[in-house]
Write a protein that holds these residues in place. Structure first.
Motif, PDB file in Angstrom:
ATOM      1  N   THR A   1      77.195  74.741  66.334  1.00  0.00           N
ATOM      2  CA  THR A   1      78.374  75.148  65.565  1.00  0.00           C
ATOM      3  C   THR A   1      79.626  74.476  66.117  1.00  0.00           C
ATOM      4  O   THR A   1      80.442  73.941  65.358  1.00  0.00           O
ATOM      5  N   ALA A   2      79.762  74.481  67.428  1.00  0.00           N
ATOM      6  CA  ALA A   2      80.942  73.854  68.040  1.00  0.00           C
ATOM      7  C   ALA A   2      80.906  72.337  67.873  1.00  0.00           C
ATOM      8  O   ALA A   2      81.927  71.701  67.591  1.00  0.00           O
ATOM      9  N   TYR A   3      79.729  71.759  68.037  1.00  0.00           N
ATOM     10  CA  TYR A   3      79.594  70.299  67.912  1.00  0.00           C
ATOM     11  C   TYR A   3      80.047  69.832  66.528  1.00  0.00           C
ATOM     12  O   TYR A   3      80.711  68.808  66.368  1.00  0.00           O
ATOM     13  N   ASN A   4      79.694  70.600  65.495  1.00  0.00           N
ATOM     14  CA  ASN A   4      79.951  70.199  64.118  1.00  0.00           C
ATOM     15  C   ASN A   4      81.298  70.660  63.578  1.00  0.00           C
ATOM     16  O   ASN A   4      81.810  70.067  62.623  1.00  0.00           O
ATOM     17  N   LEU A   5      81.874  71.700  64.156  1.00  0.00           N
ATOM     18  CA  LEU A   5      83.063  72.309  63.547  1.00  0.00           C
ATOM     19  C   LEU A   5      84.311  72.313  64.414  1.00  0.00           C
ATOM     20  O   LEU A   5      85.421  72.423  63.895  1.00  0.00           O
ATOM     21  N   LEU A   6      84.159  72.230  65.723  1.00  0.00           N
ATOM     22  CA  LEU A   6      85.306  72.403  66.622  1.00  0.00           C
ATOM     23  C   LEU A   6      85.989  71.076  66.915  1.00  0.00           C
ATOM     24  O   LEU A   6      85.447  70.217  67.596  1.00  0.00           O
ATOM     25  N   GLU A   7      87.193  70.922  66.361  1.00  0.00           N
ATOM     26  CA  GLU A   7      87.989  69.722  66.603  1.00  0.00           C
ATOM     27  C   GLU A   7      88.996  69.955  67.726  1.00  0.00           C
ATOM     28  O   GLU A   7      89.100  69.163  68.655  1.00  0.00           O
ATOM     29  N   LYS A   8      89.754  71.048  67.645  1.00  0.00           N
ATOM     30  CA  LYS A   8      90.779  71.335  68.655  1.00  0.00           C
ATOM     31  C   LYS A   8      90.590  72.702  69.298  1.00  0.00           C
ATOM     32  O   LYS A   8      90.466  72.819  70.510  1.00  0.00           O
ATOM     33  N   LYS A   9      90.571  73.752  68.481  1.00  0.00           N
ATOM     34  CA  LYS A   9      90.393  75.082  69.058  1.00  0.00           C
ATOM     35  C   LYS A   9      89.706  76.003  68.061  1.00  0.00           C
ATOM     36  O   LYS A   9      89.791  75.821  66.841  1.00  0.00           O
ATOM     37  N   ALA A  10      89.007  76.979  68.602  1.00  0.00           N
ATOM     38  CA  ALA A  10      88.300  77.952  67.779  1.00  0.00           C
ATOM     39  C   ALA A  10      88.511  79.340  68.359  1.00  0.00           C
ATOM     40  O   ALA A  10      88.795  79.498  69.552  1.00  0.00           O
ATOM     41  N   ALA A  11      88.369  80.344  67.507  1.00  0.00           N
ATOM     42  CA  ALA A  11      88.547  81.733  67.926  1.00  0.00           C
ATOM     43  C   ALA A  11      87.197  82.440  67.959  1.00  0.00           C
ATOM     44  O   ALA A  11      86.346  82.211  67.087  1.00  0.00           O
ATOM     45  N   TYR A  12      87.011  83.281  68.965  1.00  0.00           N
ATOM     46  CA  TYR A  12      85.761  84.023  69.130  1.00  0.00           C
ATOM     47  C   TYR A  12      86.052  85.493  69.409  1.00  0.00           C
ATOM     48  O   TYR A  12      86.996  85.818  70.138  1.00  0.00           O
ATOM     49  N   LEU A  13      85.225  86.355  68.835  1.00  0.00           N
ATOM     50  CA  LEU A  13      85.257  87.774  69.150  1.00  0.00           C
ATOM     51  C   LEU A  13      84.117  88.037  70.128  1.00  0.00           C
ATOM     52  O   LEU A  13      82.958  87.751  69.831  1.00  0.00           O
TER      53      LEU A  13
END
Length: 352
Positions: free
Chosen positions: A81-93
């Motif tokens: 998921t991170a490899y394909n979607l994370l460009e700069k920052k992501a939020a996680y619960l």
């Protein structure tokens, strides 16, 4: 002898599925399903049907989503998921062990904003009232937490793509699945045996990161090859297809959710009524899949363990990080098995 299997996973599957799968191990259109070519028209039909049924159950047919059956387990999806979607920052619960593992993997690709966490209470509740940054590449949640017995009851409305690890409660309750841009789930809870992972992804979510993505880790690659870029986990996909057929033949998610609520009410009512037991998870966040509980007085442990073992109950011990007991009640678990557990709890009460 019937065994009541409360294992958290790999878990109980429908008896009808076992019977059909066992026949196909010997003879699936002339060959064993274990030796059939994944390029054969017979298995291509299996894969296509499994993908179609997954989208149908989720109400996502013809809505821009693709269903993939991949190897590597849900743990591989922490990375993908991170490899394909994370460009700069992501939020996680952060709601438990699996969220923490997902966060750890994602940190290799960019900034991770942990919007909220229930770690302060050993993850016995679901955080609420948090804010998700509007500039996050996506927001990741874990819908159900097998270890701690909590479940997100209200899916958050956010203005960024929503990613969900739905491994332990997929196909168990009706949700507006169009709220999600990517869902992933290991098969070994409500869907099939260990070895296959379902990924349901909205196609327009992809192609937005600038990094090179290795072929095996690219959703676009697997979509372009219909989950056949490499040899897929043939038998787990086949059994998953049978399980999805079983679910459809038994009324789909709407029907199974009603049964799951009955099972959960039965065990939680006993936990709350019986003075010898106490629940672990906050009442409003209790999982319908995994009921976590313990004895108020561990002096009763030996007697209770003897009772449930004598009742042919299996897999009831809690995870080491929580202790106590955990009753996992996935789709194929009959109400009668939950009643058998409640009966042992009441028998302990009478003998105490």
């Amino acid at each position: 002898m019937h065994i009541h299997n409360f294992s958290a996973g790999p878990c109980i599957l429908p008896q009808d599925v076992f019977k059909q799968a066992s026949k196909s191990v010997i003879d699936f259109n002339g060959l064993s399903i274990l030796e059939i070519s994944h390029r054969s028209k017979d298995f291509v039909a299996v894969m296509e049907k499994a993908q179609s049924l997954a989208l149908e159950h989720l109400g996502l047919t013809d809505m821009g989503y693709k269903a993939l059956f991949l190897g590597g387990g849900a743990s591989m999806q922490f990375l993908m998921t991170a490899y394909n979607l994370l460009e700069k920052k992501a939020a996680y619960l952060n709601t438990g062990t699996w969220s923490e593992k997902a966060i750890k993997e994602a940190k290799a690709f960019g900034e991770i904003i942990e919007v909220a966490s229930s770690k302060d209470a050993n993850f016995n509740y679901i955080p609420k009232g948090y804010q998700v940054p509007s500039d996050a590449d996506y927001f990741h949640i874990t819908s159900n937490n097998t270890i701690f017995g909590t479940q997100i009851k209200e899916i958050p409305d956010v203005n960024v793509p929503l990613v969900c690890d739905m491994s332990s409660d997929i196909f168990s309750r009706q949700l507006d699945f169009s709220k999600f841009d990517l869902i992933y789930a290991g098969a070994q809870k409500n869907m099939g045996p260990a070895g296959a992972t379902l990924v349901v992804v909205k196609e327009d979510l992809l192609g937005k990161v600038t990094r090179h993505i290795p072929s095996m880790l690219s959703y676009a690659t697997h979509i372009s090859k219909d989950s056949m870029f490499n040899t897929p986990p043939v038998f787990p996909v086949y059994v998953s297809m049978l399980t999805l057929e079983w679910l459809k033949n038994n009324g789909g998610i709407t029907a199974i959710e009603k049964v799951n609520k009955e099972k959960a009410a039965l065990i939680y009512n006993e936990i709350d009524r019986n003075e010898l037991f106490q629940g672990f998870a906050a009442v409003e966040d209790r999982s319908n899949m995994n009921a976590t509980f313990s004895l108020k007085d561990t002096a009763h442990k030996t007697a209770f363990d003897q009772l449930w073992n004598a009742a042919n109950i299996s897999g009831l011990n809690g995870h080491r990080s929580v202790g106590g007991y955990r009753a996992s009640m996935y789709n194929a678990m009959p109400l009668e098995s939950v009643q058998a557990l409640v009966d042992t709890m009441q028998e302990l009460e009478r003998k105490a």
